[in-house]
Each structure stands twice: as structure tokens, then as C-alpha cells.
Design a protein around this motif. Sequence first.
Motif, PDB file in Angstrom:
ATOM      1  N   UNK A 139     -11.425  11.421   9.095  1.00  0.00           N
ATOM      2  CA  UNK A 139     -12.042  10.952   7.857  1.00  0.00           C
ATOM      3  C   UNK A 139     -11.018  10.750   6.756  1.00  0.00           C
ATOM      4  N   UNK A 140     -10.076  11.687   6.663  1.00  0.00           N
ATOM      5  CA  UNK A 140      -9.041  11.578   5.629  1.00  0.00           C
ATOM      6  C   UNK A 140      -8.202  10.310   5.841  1.00  0.00           C
ATOM      7  N   UNK A 141      -7.826  10.073   7.092  1.00  0.00           N
ATOM      8  CA  UNK A 141      -6.929   8.951   7.366  1.00  0.00           C
ATOM      9  C   UNK A 141      -7.659   7.622   7.180  1.00  0.00           C
ATOM     10  N   UNK A 142      -8.923   7.574   7.566  1.00  0.00           N
ATOM     11  CA  UNK A 142      -9.694   6.343   7.375  1.00  0.00           C
ATOM     12  C   UNK A 142      -9.777   6.007   5.885  1.00  0.00           C
ATOM     13  N   UNK A 143     -10.032   7.026   5.072  1.00  0.00           N
ATOM     14  CA  UNK A 143     -10.080   6.803   3.620  1.00  0.00           C
ATOM     15  C   UNK A 143      -8.686   6.515   3.076  1.00  0.00           C
ATOM     16  N   UNK A 144      -7.704   7.200   3.643  1.00  0.00           N
ATOM     17  CA  UNK A 144      -6.320   6.994   3.200  1.00  0.00           C
ATOM     18  C   UNK A 144      -5.858   5.562   3.425  1.00  0.00           C
ATOM     19  N   UNK A 145      -6.366   4.956   4.477  1.00  0.00           N
ATOM     20  CA  UNK A 145      -5.999   3.557   4.758  1.00  0.00           C
ATOM     21  C   UNK A 145      -6.434   2.661   3.603  1.00  0.00           C
ATOM     22  N   UNK A 146      -7.616   2.934   3.077  1.00  0.00           N
ATOM     23  CA  UNK A 146      -8.128   2.121   1.962  1.00  0.00           C
ATOM     24  C   UNK A 146      -7.347   2.404   0.683  1.00  0.00           C
ATOM     25  N   UNK A 147      -7.108   3.678   0.419  1.00  0.00           N
ATOM     26  CA  UNK A 147      -6.321   4.033  -0.774  1.00  0.00           C
ATOM     27  C   UNK A 147      -4.935   3.407  -0.700  1.00  0.00           C
ATOM     28  N   UNK A 148      -4.331   3.443   0.486  1.00  0.00           N
ATOM     29  CA  UNK A 148      -2.992   2.861   0.646  1.00  0.00           C
ATOM     30  C   UNK A 148      -3.004   1.361   0.402  1.00  0.00           C
ATOM     31  N   UNK A 149      -4.076   0.722   0.828  1.00  0.00           N
ATOM     32  CA  UNK A 149      -4.138  -0.720   0.610  1.00  0.00           C
ATOM     33  C   UNK A 149      -4.289  -1.033  -0.886  1.00  0.00           C
ATOM     34  N   UNK A 209      -1.092  -2.730  -5.924  1.00  0.00           N
ATOM     35  CA  UNK A 209      -0.505  -2.392  -7.211  1.00  0.00           C
ATOM     36  C   UNK A 209       1.016  -2.271  -7.119  1.00  0.00           C
ATOM     37  N   UNK A 210       1.564  -2.541  -5.943  1.00  0.00           N
ATOM     38  CA  UNK A 210       3.012  -2.478  -5.779  1.00  0.00           C
ATOM     39  C   UNK A 210       3.548  -1.094  -5.499  1.00  0.00           C
ATOM     40  N   UNK A 211       2.684  -0.200  -5.063  1.00  0.00           N
ATOM     41  CA  UNK A 211       3.090   1.189  -4.807  1.00  0.00           C
ATOM     42  C   UNK A 211       3.051   1.434  -3.303  1.00  0.00           C
ATOM     43  N   UNK A 212       4.159   1.895  -2.748  1.00  0.00           N
ATOM     44  CA  UNK A 212       4.227   2.120  -1.303  1.00  0.00           C
ATOM     45  C   UNK A 212       4.578   3.565  -0.987  1.00  0.00           C
ATOM     46  N   UNK A 213       3.974   4.076   0.077  1.00  0.00           N
ATOM     47  CA  UNK A 213       4.166   5.464   0.503  1.00  0.00           C
ATOM     48  C   UNK A 213       4.789   5.454   1.890  1.00  0.00           C
ATOM     49  N   UNK A 214       5.734   6.360   2.127  1.00  0.00           N
ATOM     50  CA  UNK A 214       6.342   6.463   3.436  1.00  0.00           C
ATOM     51  C   UNK A 214       6.528   7.935   3.775  1.00  0.00           C
ATOM     52  N   UNK A 215       5.974   8.360   4.906  1.00  0.00           N
ATOM     53  CA  UNK A 215       6.152   9.739   5.359  1.00  0.00           C
ATOM     54  C   UNK A 215       6.816   9.730   6.720  1.00  0.00           C
ATOM     55  N   UNK A 259       8.310  14.922   5.260  1.00  0.00           N
ATOM     56  CA  UNK A 259       8.689  14.493   3.911  1.00  0.00           C
ATOM     57  C   UNK A 259       7.954  13.200   3.598  1.00  0.00           C
ATOM     58  N   UNK A 260       7.606  13.035   2.345  1.00  0.00           N
ATOM     59  CA  UNK A 260       6.869  11.835   1.936  1.00  0.00           C
ATOM     60  C   UNK A 260       7.454  11.318   0.630  1.00  0.00           C
ATOM     61  N   UNK A 261       7.725  10.026   0.587  1.00  0.00           N
ATOM     62  CA  UNK A 261       8.243   9.432  -0.648  1.00  0.00           C
ATOM     63  C   UNK A 261       7.319   8.311  -1.115  1.00  0.00           C
ATOM     64  N   UNK A 293      -1.432  11.685   8.134  1.00  0.00           N
ATOM     65  CA  UNK A 293      -2.376  12.479   7.342  1.00  0.00           C
ATOM     66  C   UNK A 293      -1.770  12.819   5.981  1.00  0.00           C
ATOM     67  N   UNK A 294      -0.490  13.207   5.993  1.00  0.00           N
ATOM     68  CA  UNK A 294       0.192  13.473   4.716  1.00  0.00           C
ATOM     69  C   UNK A 294       0.193  12.200   3.867  1.00  0.00           C
ATOM     70  N   UNK A 295       0.554  11.107   4.475  1.00  0.00           N
ATOM     71  CA  UNK A 295       0.586   9.824   3.763  1.00  0.00           C
ATOM     72  C   UNK A 295      -0.789   9.522   3.152  1.00  0.00           C
TER      73      UNK A 295
END
Lengths: 366, 366, 366, 366
Positions: free
Chosen positions: D133-143, D148-154, D209-211, D336-338
Motif C-alpha cells: 500500500x505504501x509503495x502504490x501510494x508512493x508511486x503517485x507521490x513520486x509522480x 514539480x522537478x523534485x526527484x528521489x533516489x534510494x 540511503x536516500x537523496x 519503500x524508503x523512496x
Amino acid sequence: MAGSYFGNSFRITTWGESHGPAIGVVIDGCPSGLALSAKEIQCFLDRRKPGQSRYTTQRNESDQVEILSGVFEGRTTGTPISLIVRNQDQRSKDYGNIASCYRPGHADFTFDSKYGFRDYRGGGRSSGRETIGRVAAGAIASKLLAEMGITIMAYAKSIGPVTVPTSEYHLTEIMENALYMPNNTYAGQAEIYLKECMERQDSSGGIIECTVHGMPAGIGEPVFEKLDASLAKAVMSIGAVKGVEIGDGFQAATSHGSINNDAFTCENGSISKLTNHSGGILGGMSDGSDIVLRAAFKPTPSISQVQQTVTTTSENIDLSIHGRHDPIIVPRAVVVVESMVALTLIDLLFANMSSRLDKILSFYKR
Amino acid sequence: MAGSYFGNSFRITTWGESHGPAIGVVIDGCPSGLALSAKEIQCFLDRRKPGQSRYTTQRNESDQVEILSGVFEGRTTGTPISLIVRNQDQRSKDYGNIASCYRPGHADFTFDSKYGFRDYRGGGRSSGRETIGRVAAGAIASKLLAEMGITIMAYAKSIGPVTVPTSEYHLTEIMENALYMPNNTYAGQAEIYLKECMERQDSSGGIIECTVHGMPAGIGEPVFEKLDASLAKAVMSIGAVKGVEIGDGFQAATSHGSINNDAFTCENGSISKLTNHSGGILGGMSDGSDIVLRAAFKPTPSISQVQQTVTTTSENIDLSIHGRHDPIIVPRAVVVVESMVALTLIDLLFANMSSRLDKILSFYKR
Amino acid sequence: MAGSYFGNSFRITTWGESHGPAIGVVIDGCPSGLALSAKEIQCFLDRRKPGQSRYTTQRNESDQVEILSGVFEGRTTGTPISLIVRNQDQRSKDYGNIASCYRPGHADFTFDSKYGFRDYRGGGRSSGRETIGRVAAGAIASKLLAEMGITIMAYAKSIGPVTVPTSEYHLTEIMENALYMPNNTYAGQAEIYLKECMERQDSSGGIIECTVHGMPAGIGEPVFEKLDASLAKAVMSIGAVKGVEIGDGFQAATSHGSINNDAFTCENGSISKLTNHSGGILGGMSDGSDIVLRAAFKPTPSISQVQQTVTTTSENIDLSIHGRHDPIIVPRAVVVVESMVALTLIDLLFANMSSRLDKILSFYKR
Amino acid sequence: MAGSYFGNSFRITTWGESHGPAIGVVIDGCPSGLALSAKEIQCFLDRRKPGQSRYTTQRNESDQVEILSGVFEGRTTGTPISLIVRNQDQRSKDYGNIASCYRPGHADFTFDSKYGFRDYRGGGRSSGRETIGRVAAGAIASKLLAEMGITIMAYAKSIGPVTVPTSEYHLTEIMENALYMPNNTYAGQAEIYLKECMERQDSSGGIIECTVHGMPAGIGEPVFEKLDASLAKAVMSIGAVKGVEIGDGFQAATSHGSINNDAFTCENGSISKLTNHSGGILGGMSDGSDIVLRAAFKPTPSISQVQQTVTTTSENIDLSIHGRHDPIIVPRAVVVVESMVALTLIDLLFANMSSRLDKILSFYKR
């Protein structure tokens, strides 16, 4: 903002559109140990189903609920309970012209104003089907309340101008007529009235009354989370509700303190009130008397008469809405009011548990 | 549960008892950059002050507000704004017999039921003085709304049976009479009515109406955080309110869809409604018309007539309440209703800002 | 968004800037019946006061707390408790050059980025004085926990490179040295280290460890409101904290399941663990062992050495910060960590009360 | 208390047990207008799927996500998005002995302590499958963040003792090895280490680690809703995480202000920092530099070695856990962290929109 959740300790989140694949609710915070079956929830849902009488839409919606989580070996586990109802009867062509215009009295215009566009099929998220999630959750809240000796009863007090006076309530008759009125004779008059409305291609409003028996005194949080304030929000959040009142309600505005104040009395060490103008709530907390609440419902906005409106491209048009529509929302909304009241009460009962140190110490005594 | 806070994005927490050292509020979430002085807040507070007319208590409470944080060089900083009003006129002997008995219509019994005991001096936390925090915060919310072109106006529509018909509103007269009625002639009749109440050692209820002009369409969150539901909770959380209605309210229950539906029309590309039965809200969101809300207030429960009640040790007694009490709450509550409406609107306006991706991208465009 | 409140059932809202008139906190949701005096809160506050040793600032701040509401006849009433501490030693000229530039390691730049301007006097809202509200509330939470048999103890495990090994803890010595270390000998070494830092006009970081004894098992909510997650947020919300770990923490990353798993054992019907690598938390809930948590604090950013930075008008400058600054935050932060842990625990203990139907029924049995 | 929801403006509620009919999430507060397909969400989910390498379980779980609401004609509508994944490979006999005993390092004991009983099949709600559930929602948040030009990498910085130094990061290699390490050579060493663990029937921990790149400055709310505090809670809420640090983290405890402070500099009117010890966060708000966060994961508690534990009837036993288990959680937890970081950022970005009056006025300007 997230607007589709309700409650804090016992929190529900509803989701789903009228013509999407399904509609559902997640209940987060239901305590463990409650015996629960899909059948019990279905009983509640069946009360809001269309096709129960000729005054509600004749669509054949089975609305079978499925429990997807939170119940193990017949009991709640304390983890979220996910309930789903698949949408079945989706004749989308019935709703074709809604896409391009704003129906008067509906949320089409405000949805577009807020979000830029909308799922226009059958009202989308603003459809009455949204209440399926509320009622499914309300069934669980009601069962919890019943375990605590608290019972809720709602019924149609008024259908249009036909109002059952309190002195003529026969509560056993509520389930005997299709309008859920507490008097079969008045229900008969209301049926005649509704028939006339339908013949005029018009619709009617009404009033639902809800009473709660068995509430312990002192439930509700002073100031902003008052029991009456919370109930008002819960009930006003039902689509067509335009007014809510507690106890004497608007009549209290023309009353006097000498009449409106309920005298306290004590018999055999038990304190009670001689009257109940307060509707069971004082200072935002339950006072031990029955809670009495009324909600005013506007007439169904979907009518077959030609109406004036505008298109999404700002053209003035005459609109005829076809399809099957209830001439009145009230009978199907009775169980929705009951559900919203149940959800409010269970949440405040849980919140109240940390009010007193002595009771907390007793709870955690090991 | 924590019941003394209101709002999410613009959150207030009120604190203080009638006869404690002080009363106050913390506003968390006020945006930075608003010009703000104690004087502006004081203007709002002065409208709820007693001693404005002979129909409100004659106590001399100066109620001077002090800003303790969140304002720097005359502008809000975005950090919490703490406002405090020292209590001054605390003649605690006036309230002596409240300690040992439950006043009818008051929260004494429910406070004891919930907490095991209570601060009985002057009603403690359930005193009308609790609204000082609301009004101080409401002054700030109102100023923010004014910057956005949104104005709120409340007034006494009814004092007991004396009701000003909408057709006879003279809004400029609201500030000209001590009862804040929108018609001086009706206010004169209401004064006579209140005088009779006082002579009978009795009290009266009334109705406050509140209108909001300038709201953009689409504010409010569908389902549970509807604009009307949120307003209902906000207003019902004011001590003596027993009913709330929006637009046609309870009258909608006896209306028809053909009447109650407001037709849309478009002129010069601008969409509006030909009528406003909805009271400016459709589907829980503002529809661009003026918001219209009414709240029913019960009669002041503190009356000098002898009343039947019980003591905290469960003895039946006859109670005479002495001291200075308003025969009606309504005039002083006008600014409280206005404040609660302002607090609700500002919170939902802020919540609405993340509704649409295109507007979010435009906001964060760098 | 409102960011200055913490907790749900036991909710605190802090307010106030370093050089404003006062600083304070409102506690909403404290149960009734707790004996409470200003003196008890003062004891907690005195532990975070400067001037306790030569390694903390020598300002003479009396920081006397006043209770403004929520306590009546020596006991909490269940209504909001408002606590205030007047600011006294406000030599604003000490902080003059902060107004026009961004101090490295401070929040000046981010406050301006967010709000457009800031109260630059003494750090404003980002000052360490903000923790006064936390500690005042923490004193009350700690007293509630003590009534339930739960005790919290925090201390400086490390000052810069000087770390007290767990095997050499002498807990009675914590209060015997100015650095709150659990070993006076190590504290002596740490003092020498800090003296060297000061001579170099530099500062040091450190690690605070906190243990909780007496927690019943099962507290914390699975998934997002886990006990460890909530503690991490609570502690990370303290200004200078850059890391939080539970039990073996980062060492667990290099461990093996065969070592890191704590075996369960049962003696006389009581289940316990043979080791405590988990730090008292499994699956986000307390497991009955002592809770063990550590927080890493960065060095005080205010140092006298010349630093490179930019002005608010985007000029590159060399900055020298004058005034009195702690070379280390850790000793004064010990009670802040203890407070944040206490606030987290009490909130989750209250939340847990509605987890099981059998316990709810027992609570409300009449 | 309701513990299965996360976020305020962008709120998710997850539900479902490992061996129930399905697992899912409801996202309430997603803005309208985002192009969204099940395929995009599936890409995220596939990254946490087992069977990707021989170091993760070999079960064949297809985990196909279905969108049930909130998306119309390929775009989000602003209403709740309900996502569901049916559970398929439920060989419940594999988990038989879990029913009657408490596995060391698992949540069996604490679930029973809290709720009185538990769904023991496959860990029930405490299973790693809860993260679907977290990752499915995270996919939408990441998109949304990407828009907005913000990228996450773990990525996995450490597997047991094998740590990739920052100087040897080759970010393009993260997706090239089954362990998601930023250096294929180190990944090779880690594989050898894990093979040894498996041969000893043991498990290993590690560090993710996540940036975050592209965050505007000033996001996060001072005091309790700090960006770092919120991130710490979000990440610590993942099952096996025992520690979280930002920037230099625990190393900051042994550093000096002169080193740890990041100097500001200005070039061409643009302010930046010369170093990034702060990890992109100052005073709880983003400072414009990359956000850097690390999370320590404990070794998988399910190991095949015989372990000492107790039964639910308080008998001491030796336990052997059979079935298929990952020797390490880290690789599957990277996404999941991402996801948790994405959910935290989007929520605080939305909350930040009402921080400044000038920006609010500009937003609502009509």
C-alpha cells in the motif's frame, strides 16, 4: 486537503464513484474482538438500497459487501477493516447530457469550479452511492454501540408537509411502511403526497429524526469537539441536508429559560431530568437523557421538469433530466443518518476514555 | 481527547476559565505578512463585551487583549500568535451556590459526569467568557478574509418571537441598535419583549443570521469536510446553539425540487444563479453566491426564578440563582458566530490550495 | 499548516519567540484529577536553564512558570492547561548582525525562504528557548507516567568523542556532574574536551540516551503510528538532533538475525526477553522490556570563529558571531529529550485505550 | 487510535493482511489533473516484488494493482484513489507453528499483548506485504514530485559490513545489481557475504540511503512538523528500521561547529551552501541543498536456526522457522524508503502553500 475521512479514534475513509468499478470504505481504529460478518453489514446496506418501494429508484443494484481485511476467524483483529461493494448497474448512457452542463441543485458546477473537471457519470463522487461506505461503517459502529447498551433509532418525521406529531409515534410501525415513518396512517398520507409530486415531475423534501438511548452522561468534549457540534457536522455532511437541530432546536429560539431549562431530580440516588428540551446534551456533553436530533433534507434535485441552466462552455440552455430518480431522498437516508450518528458517538466514547486520571489508572492497573 | 482546538491549516487552541487568572488563544498556522495590531483584535472583542446595553450584563470587564508572540514589527511572522486577556472582575462570592448543585440548562452536571469534579467559579470553562479566545482569533481570520475580498456579516434576525423579515433588512441599522438587529423598528419591539422577560425573571432565545459575500466557488471538501458541515460544527460549538441551517434550511423540507433548485445563468461569460435557495453551497462546496446561515440560540439558562434541581450529593432542592445575567445571549453572540464562520472559511480556503495540479505547479514554479 | 502542536489525545501547542514578551504552552487533553503545582513544573524547567555550569550560557534567566488555567484547588480539571514564562533577559543589541545575514548552521535562511522575513532577535522562534514549552508540558506528562509506574531517564552518553560505555554506567552520578553524564570520571574528561573547544572558539556535539522503565507491552499503533516512529519524530523535532536510533540502532545493520533476535522466556507465567537488542519495541509496539533510544546532536552552530556567509541582500561576507553561547547543547537538552519521550508515551498510552472491545466494555460498564 | 493512515493534505490509509483476500491503500487528497495509469504504479510495485534475485524470496506473487476510484479518462479527479492488490500465493500451511508461539524479533508477542489475539497467517498485518500500500501510494507521490522537478533516489549503502563509500558511488549501477547498491563491485562482495549468511541459516541487516534533488528551500514546518522529524517518523515506520539520520547524522555528534556548519555563498544572485553536512535541512526546513537521509535496517528476524521462545500458553520451547525467507530485507525496502520520503515531501509541500499572505493572495487573485 483530505476530505473523505471521518473520525479520529474510530476513523473511516470512504472512496468510490457512482460509475467506477467499486465503492468502499476503510475503517481504521475498530477495536479487536468484535464478532462480525458480512451478513450483518449487508443488513444495514439493504436498508439504503433502491427498489424497496415505488418511491425509490427501481434500479436493480445488488450492492453485496465483501470484507477484505481486519476480520479473522469471525472477529475483528484491531487492524483496518476494508469493505468493498462492486458497482454493477452502470447504464452510463442514462447520464449522457450531464457531462456538458451543470444540473441545478447538483454539485456539477462546484466540482468543476474546484477541480477543473469531473467524473460526470451518475454524479461521480457526489452521487448518493457515496453513502454506501458510510452505511457499511455505520453498521460496525452500531454493533459496537449495541454491545455497550446504546441504541440508535432514526425515522422519517416529515415527508414534505406531512409530519407525524411526537404524540402519535408508533415506533413499531417504522419498519412496516416503505417511508420509514413512525405511523402508518401518516405514511399513507405521505404516499399520496409523493404520488402527486411524481405526477407533476417534481420532488419533495422531508425531515429525519434520530434518537439515541443508553448514552452514559459526560460524553463529548467541551468547546470545539462538543457532542452536538460533532453530530451536526456528521449529519450535515450527508448530501441533501440543509439543517440540523438538537432537542427543541429552532423552537428554543422563541422559548423562555423557565420552560427550556430541564429540571434535575434525584430518585434512589439516580439523577435524571424531568423534561428533555436539551435533547440529551448540555454544554456539549451527553446528559444521560435520550439524544434527539433532526435533519432537514432538501427535495431531490433531479426532476424531469425542464429547467434553465448553463453548459460547461457557458451557454444558456433548457435542461431535461431523464432516467430514474427518487422523488424523495428521505426514506433511503434514514439509515445514513443512523450511521453518521453511530460513527460520531463511538468516536467520542473512545475519546472520552482518557478524561479522568482515576479511570486511566484503573484501566492500566496490572 | 483534545477538544479545545479548531481548524487544521489555520488552527486555534483556546484556554481559560471564567474566574482563572486569564483567558486566551493560540493561533497556529496564520500566514506571514499580515499587518496586525492589538487594537484591531480589540475592536472585535469589544463587540462581545458586556455592558454595551441594558440587555447584557453590567459587569465592568475591560478585556484588554495582549499579543504575546507571532507578530514582529507590526506584521505576522508565520509562527504561533498567542493572545491573552487577563480576567479582572472576579467576584467569586456571586457564584457560591453553584459549587454544590447542578444548575438546570447548564453544564455543571455534565462536567461532573465527565471529569469527576469541576471549577465551579462562574461556570469555569463552560462560561461564555470562553468565547473571548474564539473572537480574538476570529478577528485575525476576518482580516485575512478581507484581504482576499471576502466579507462576513452577522446580525440578530430574531429575538424571541420578534423576527425581521428578509424584505425589511436595513443592514446599516445593525450597528445602530444594541441588539444588532437589521431593522431599528423591530429592535424596538424586541427591547419591549426583553423588558417583559426580565420583569418575569425569565430569559429569551433568538436567531442569528450570517452572510458571507465574495467567496470564490469550489471551496469546501466533498464528503466529510463539506463547507456546510464544517460551518454547522463551528457554529453549533457555540454554547447555546441548538440548531443550524443553510439557505432555505428547514423550509427546504416542505419545498419542491422545481422551487428549491437554483437555475444557473450565464451573462458575459460569468456563471451565476438566479435564486439562492442553496445558501451559497452545493455539494458541500461554495457555489459563488452569498453564503447564508442561521443559528438558533436557546434562552439564557441562568434565570432568577426558583428552579428545581439536585445537589452534587444527590439531594433535591429549590435553586435561586442570583447575580447579573443577560436575559438573552444573542446580541453578544453575533460576533462569535461571525468569528466561527471566519475561522471555518479561512481553514477551507487554505485546504483548497492543493486541489489542482495545474495550480500547484503554478504556485511552485520557479 | 499548523506545525507548533504535538500529540493527539494529549496535545500540546507551544508558542513564543526568544525575545518576545513571553513563551508558553497550552496542554489540551490532560486528564482531570492530577495533583499539580507550578513548583513541580519549575523543577523540570530548571534542568534546562542556562547558568548551571560554565559549559552553558551564563545569562541570568529566571524562567518562572505561571499556571493560567486548567488547575483548580491543586488538581487538573481536564480543561486546557496554559503555562507561561515571561522573557526577561532580552539584550537585543547582542544579536544585531543576525538581522541582515544568514548564520551558517542556523535557521535564518530557511525562515526567510519560507516566510519572506523573520523575527531575527535571538533566533526568534528557532531559538532554543522554544523548548521551554516542551519541557513545561513534559513535566506534566512525566508526572502522569509516574502515576502509572512508568519512569524515564535521559543522560549524556557522549560529549564529542568522550563516550561512556554501557558497562560503566553509574546512574546515580547523572545528577552529580554538570554534563548529566552517567559517570563522573568520563564527565571529567568531557569537561577537558569542552574547555579545549571553547579555547578554539569552537563547539561540540554529543549523544543523549534515554531509557523508559515500566511500559506495559502492546503500546504503539501498528503501521504508521508505531511507538518507535513516533519517538523518532518527537526527538528529531528538537532543534539540533541529526539522528535517532532505537535499541541496537545503526549497529543492527551489521548484525545477524541469530544475534539481534531477542529470545523470549517464561518464568512463573511471566514472559520476558533474555536480551534487549530491540530496545523495548517490536513491530512498533512496546514489548515490555526497557525502551532504549539515542539521539545525535550536532555541535552548537553559534561559534565565535569567523565564518563565511551571505547577507539578506545576497552579498558574500565574513561573519563573527559575538555574545554568550553554549559550546555544547547536549547537557541542557537532556530534559528536552526526556520531555519529548514522555509526551509521546502518554499520547500512545491514551490512544491504546480503545484497542480491545473487552477492555472498552469493562471501562464503560455501569 | 487509528494508526494506518499517513499524511494530512495528501493522506493515505493502508489496509490488508498477508494472507487475507487483498491488500490496498486509499489516497485522499491527491490533486486533480495528474495523468495516471495502473501501469505506472505497477512499475513501483515491481521494485519491491520478491523473486527479483536469489537473495529475495522465490514466491511467485504477481501483485497486480487495480485502480478502483479517483481516476477518470486517465487523469486523477481530486477524489480518493483506491488501489487494490489481490493476494494470490497463500500457502498457509507454511506458517502453521506461528499461531501458537511468539517468534523472536517479530511482532507476534506485541500484537497479542495489544489486541488479545492476532491473524497469525504470514505475519498478518505486520507482514512485509503491508508495504504494498505504501509503495502504490508512493508511486503517485513520486509522480507528483517529478512534475514539480523534485526527484528521489534510494539505494543500499551497506549490506551487513559491506559499505559503499560516497566517493565510490556510481549511481547508474544501482539498477544493474540485484541489491540496488551504487557500485557493482561492492554489490559482488555483498552477494558473497549474503551467501555465507544463508549457509549459516542466518540473516543480515544493512543501510539504505536516500537523496532528494530539486526541493525548493523553506519546506517543512518549524517546531513539531519539521521536515527532518517528519521524514524520521515516515522512515522509522517501516518495519525493520532501527535508526534514521540526516546529513552527517551520528557523525555530527563527534564533529565541531567549525566543520559541521555549512558556509553560505552567493553567485549570480543565487544563494547556496559550500558543503552539505546538514543534509539539506536547517531548522526543520529544506535549505535548497540535496536532502540526504540514511536508515538502518535490522537483520531479517525469520531465520532457520533453532531459537528459544515461548508459546502463547507460556511454555518455553525451541522454535525452528521453516519456509522461504529473505536473508536480508534491504534490497526490497529501497523502494519503500523512496515511497515514504515521497509521501512526506508531497504532504509538506502542500502544507507550505498557506505560509505567506502574499502568495495566498496571488493564488486566489481573480
